[in-house]
Scaffold this motif. Structure first.
Motif, mmCIF file in Angstrom:
data_model
loop_
_atom_site.group_PDB
_atom_site.id
_atom_site.type_symbol
_atom_site.label_atom_id
_atom_site.label_comp_id
_atom_site.label_asym_id
_atom_site.label_seq_id
_atom_site.Cartn_x
_atom_site.Cartn_y
_atom_site.Cartn_z
ATOM 1 N N GLY A 60 25.758 65.566 -57.965
ATOM 2 C CA GLY A 60 26.330 66.788 -56.945
ATOM 3 C C GLY A 60 27.112 67.982 -57.263
ATOM 4 N N PRO A 61 27.678 68.536 -55.967
ATOM 5 C CA PRO A 61 28.633 69.988 -56.944
ATOM 6 C C PRO A 61 30.098 69.531 -56.925
ATOM 7 N N GLN A 62 30.106 68.095 -55.896
ATOM 8 C CA GLN A 62 32.020 67.236 -55.971
ATOM 9 C C GLN A 62 31.794 66.025 -57.041
ATOM 10 N N ALA A 63 31.554 66.592 -57.785
ATOM 11 C CA ALA A 63 31.341 65.614 -58.789
ATOM 12 C C ALA A 63 32.432 65.680 -59.870
ATOM 13 N N CYS A 64 33.658 64.333 -60.169
ATOM 14 C CA CYS A 64 34.772 64.769 -60.217
ATOM 15 C C CYS A 64 35.564 65.809 -60.274
ATOM 16 N N SER A 65 35.811 65.530 -59.198
ATOM 17 C CA SER A 65 36.553 66.294 -58.047
ATOM 18 C C SER A 65 37.398 64.958 -57.030
ATOM 19 N N LEU A 66 38.563 66.159 -56.170
ATOM 20 C CA LEU A 66 38.995 65.224 -55.434
ATOM 21 C C LEU A 66 39.445 65.466 -54.719
ATOM 22 N N PRO A 67 39.066 64.586 -52.780
ATOM 23 C CA PRO A 67 39.033 64.904 -51.710
ATOM 24 C C PRO A 67 40.608 66.109 -51.661
ATOM 25 N N ALA A 68 40.024 67.141 -50.927
ATOM 26 C CA ALA A 68 41.368 67.772 -50.490
ATOM 27 C C ALA A 68 42.493 66.999 -49.935
ATOM 28 N N SER A 69 42.441 66.012 -49.349
ATOM 29 C CA SER A 69 43.897 65.268 -49.107
ATOM 30 C C SER A 69 44.753 64.663 -50.073
ATOM 31 N N CYS A 70 44.043 65.246 -51.478
ATOM 32 C CA CYS A 70 45.050 65.028 -52.637
ATOM 33 C C CYS A 70 45.705 66.063 -53.457
ATOM 34 N N CYS A 71 44.994 67.172 -52.688
ATOM 35 C CA CYS A 71 45.368 68.128 -53.111
ATOM 36 C C CYS A 71 47.409 68.532 -52.880
ATOM 37 N N ILE A 72 48.221 69.543 -53.630
ATOM 38 C CA ILE A 72 49.806 69.238 -53.681
ATOM 39 C C ILE A 72 49.450 70.097 -52.634
ATOM 40 N N ASN A 73 48.659 71.297 -52.444
ATOM 41 C CA ASN A 73 48.621 72.156 -51.649
ATOM 42 C C ASN A 73 46.825 73.315 -51.424
ATOM 43 N N PRO A 74 46.400 71.955 -49.810
ATOM 44 C CA PRO A 74 45.501 72.001 -49.670
ATOM 45 C C PRO A 74 44.967 73.520 -49.123
ATOM 46 N N TRP A 75 45.882 73.943 -48.374
ATOM 47 C CA TRP A 75 45.162 75.193 -47.599
ATOM 48 C C TRP A 75 45.309 76.535 -48.639
ATOM 49 N N GLU A 76 46.894 76.437 -49.794
ATOM 50 C CA GLU A 76 47.010 77.465 -50.332
ATOM 51 C C GLU A 76 47.329 78.777 -49.811
ATOM 52 N N ASP A 77 47.828 78.837 -48.947
ATOM 53 C CA ASP A 77 48.426 79.957 -48.297
ATOM 54 C C ASP A 77 47.793 80.827 -47.832
ATOM 55 N N GLY A 78 46.506 79.820 -46.782
ATOM 56 C CA GLY A 78 45.528 79.907 -46.271
ATOM 57 C C GLY A 78 46.085 79.725 -44.496
ATOM 58 N N ALA A 79 44.630 80.062 -43.592
ATOM 59 C CA ALA A 79 44.833 79.308 -42.413
ATOM 60 C C ALA A 79 43.633 77.760 -42.311
ATOM 61 N N SER A 80 42.660 77.836 -43.205
ATOM 62 C CA SER A 80 41.949 75.870 -43.322
ATOM 63 C C SER A 80 42.156 75.951 -44.193
ATOM 64 N N VAL A 81 41.406 74.487 -44.429
ATOM 65 C CA VAL A 81 41.967 73.698 -45.335
ATOM 66 C C VAL A 81 40.630 73.932 -46.403
ATOM 67 N N ASN A 82 41.417 74.524 -48.226
ATOM 68 C CA ASN A 82 40.140 74.774 -49.221
ATOM 69 C C ASN A 82 39.666 73.853 -50.005
ATOM 70 N N ASP A 83 38.406 73.274 -49.800
ATOM 71 C CA ASP A 83 37.963 71.651 -49.779
ATOM 72 C C ASP A 83 38.053 71.645 -51.638
ATOM 73 N N GLN A 84 37.582 72.722 -51.831
ATOM 74 C CA GLN A 84 37.110 73.302 -53.671
ATOM 75 C C GLN A 84 39.298 72.901 -54.571
ATOM 76 N N CYS A 85 39.828 73.141 -53.063
ATOM 77 C CA CYS A 85 41.007 72.720 -54.455
ATOM 78 C C CYS A 85 41.316 71.809 -55.474
ATOM 79 N N SER A 86 40.483 70.784 -55.929
ATOM 80 C CA SER A 86 40.600 69.754 -56.585
ATOM 81 C C SER A 86 39.591 69.898 -57.507
ATOM 82 N N LEU A 87 38.741 70.804 -57.497
ATOM 83 C CA LEU A 87 37.762 70.543 -58.225
ATOM 84 C C LEU A 87 38.192 70.689 -59.966
ATOM 85 N N GLY A 88 37.557 69.594 -60.237
ATOM 86 C CA GLY A 88 37.395 69.243 -61.765
ATOM 87 C C GLY A 88 38.112 68.654 -62.553
#
Length: 368
Positions: free
Chosen positions: A217-245
Motif C-alpha cells: 500500500g501507499p503507507q508502506a515504510c512510513s509512520l503515523p502522523a503522531s510520530c512526526c516532530i511537526n505533523p502540522w508543518e505550519d498548516g491548519a490540518s495534520v499532514n498524514d504524509q509527514c513521515s513518508l519513508g
C-alpha cells in the motif's frame, strides 16, 4: 312499658346534644381530615399546604440541592459529549437492531447518564423534601463508593502486573492500529503527548501490516502522523504524509523527521509521576461523596422526625381532648375534665351540688 312504670326524664341541659356515635356508624369527615399529611406524597414533591420544616433543615435542603446541581451538569455534559462522539463515528447507526457497540465512548455515555440521574434525584429530593428520592440517592452513592473501593483495591493489587503488561499492550495497539479506531485514537494521544514513537523505538511499527516496508500500500515504510516532530508543518490540518519513508531511513536521517524514542519507558515514568495526583483526586471525590451521603442521611432523619411530630399533633387534635384545667390542679382533676370533655354525660347523671331544673313529676301507682 308497663302501666305505672316511671318514664326516664331527660334534662333540659341535654337538649340539642347529639348522641355519641355508635361503633356501627360510618366515620364522619372533619375539617382536619382535609389537611395534607407530611411525608405521604411518596417520591413526588410535597403538596403546597404541607407543614414547613425548621430553619436548620431548610438550610440543609438548599445546601444539598446546590451541591448536586454542578454534578448533574457535569454528568449531562459527559452524556452529550459521548452521544456526539458516537454519532460522529457512526456507532449509533450501526448498533440499531443489534448489540451495543463495544466503544470507549459508550462508557462515557453510561457514566454521564448515571451521574446526572443520581445527582438530579438528590437535588430534587432535597428541594422537595421527598424521602423516596433521598433514599434512592443515598443508595446510589453507597453503590458508587463500593465500586470505587473495589476498583482502587484491584488497582493496588494489580499495579505491578499492569506495569509489566504495558509493552505488550502497546505492541497490540500497533498491530491493530488500522483496525480499531479507539486504539488508534489512544495511541496517537500517547505518542503526541509523550513525543515518542513505537514501544522501544520507531522500528516497532514494522509489526503493522500497513506500515511495514514490504506492504504493497501507499503507507508502506512510513509512520503515523503522531510520530512526526511537526505533523502540522505550519498548516491548519495534520499532514498524514509527514513521515513518508521514515522506516527506510537511518536513525541519523529519521531523527530530523520523527521521534526515535519508544513510548514504553516514557509511559511508565508518566504513570509513576501522576499516580499521587490521581490518588489525591480519588480521595477528594470520595470525601465529596461522603459529605453528600451525610447530608442526605441527616435530612432523611430530620424529615422522619418532623413527620412523626406532625402526625402526633394531628392525632391529638382529632381526639378533641381539652386540657383547660386550672394550673396546679391534681392529675385526677385533669383526667376527670378530659373524660367529661371526651364523653358526654348520660341522661340523668348530675354532678354533686348541682340541682336539676324543675320538671313535672309523674306519679304512677300500680293498680291491680
Amino acid at each position: 312499658m308497663g302501666y305505672g312504670e316511671r318514664q326516664p326524664l331527660l334534662s333540659q341541659d341535654t337538649v340539642g346534644l347529639q348522641p355519641p356515635a355508635s361503633v356501627d356508624s360510618p366515620p364522619t369527615s372533619s375539617p382536619r381530615d382535609t389537611a395534607p399529611r407530611a411525608g405521604t406524597w411518596g417520591c413526588g414533591c410535597s403538596p403546597p399546604g404541607a407543614p414547613t420544616l425548621p430553619a436548620g433543615t431548610t438550610c440543609v435542603q438548599y445546601l444539598t440541592f446546590l451541591t448536586n446541581i454542578p454534578c448533574s451538569l457535569l454528568g449531562l455534559l459527559g452524556l452529550a459529549a459521548g452521544l456526539w462522539g458516537l454519532a460522529v463515528k457512526g456507532s449509533l447507526g450501526s448498533g440499531v437492531g443489534g448489540p451495543l457497540p463495544a466503544d470507549l465512548l459508550l462508557g462515557l455515555v453510561l457514566g454521564g447518564l448515571a451521574v446526572s440521574v443520581v445527582s438530579l434525584a438528590g437535588g430534587l429530593g432535597a428541594l422537595c423534601g421527598s424521602a423516596c428520592l433521598l433514599r434512592c440517592f443515598s443508595g446510589s452513592i453507597l453503590a458508587f463508593l463500593g465500586l470505587e473501593a473495589l476498583g482502587a483495591a484491584l488497582l493496588v493489587a494489580l499495579w505491578g502486573p499492569l506495569q509489566d503488561s504495558l509493552p505488550h499492550a502497546l505492541r497490540e495497539a500497533i498491530i491493530h492500529y488500522e483496525d480499531n479506531p479507539d486504539l488508534r485514537f489512544l495511541l496517537d494521544q500517547v505518542q503526541w503527548g509523550l513525543r515518542c514513537c513505537g514501544v522501544a523505538s520507531y522500528q516497532d511499527w514494522q509489526l503493522n501490516l500497513y506500515f511495514n516496508c514490504s506492504a504493497p500500500g501507499p503507507q508502506a515504510c512510513s509512520l503515523p502522523a503522531s510520530c512526526c516532530i511537526n505533523p502540522w508543518e505550519d498548516g491548519a490540518s495534520v499532514n498524514d504524509q509527514c513521515s513518508l519513508g521514515a522506516l527506510g531511513l537511518g536513525a541519523a536521517a529519521a531523527q530530523r523527521v520523527v521521534h526515535l524514542e519508544g513510548c514504553g519507558p516514557l509511559l511508565g515514568q508518566w504513570l509513576h509521576q501522576n499516580i499521587c495526583a490521581a490518588g489525591a483526586y480519588g480521595i477528594l471525590l470520595v470525601v465529596a461523596q461522603g459529605a453528600e451521603l451525610l447530608l442526605a442521611t441527616w435530612l432523611l432523619r430530620a424529615l422522619t422526625v418532623h413527620k412523626g411530630s406532625t402526625e402526633g399533633s394531628r392525632v391529638g387534635g382529632h381526639l378533641g381532648v381539652s386540657t383547660g384545667a386550672p394550673a396546679g390542679a391534681s392529675p385526677s382533676a385533669n383526667a376527670a375534665q378530659a373524660d367529661s370533655a371526651t364523653f358526654p354525660r348520660s341522661p340523668g347523671s348530675w354532678d354533686k351540688g348541682s340541682s336539676p331544673r324543675a320538671c313535672p313529676s309523674l306519679e304512677g301507682k300500680d293498680s291491680e
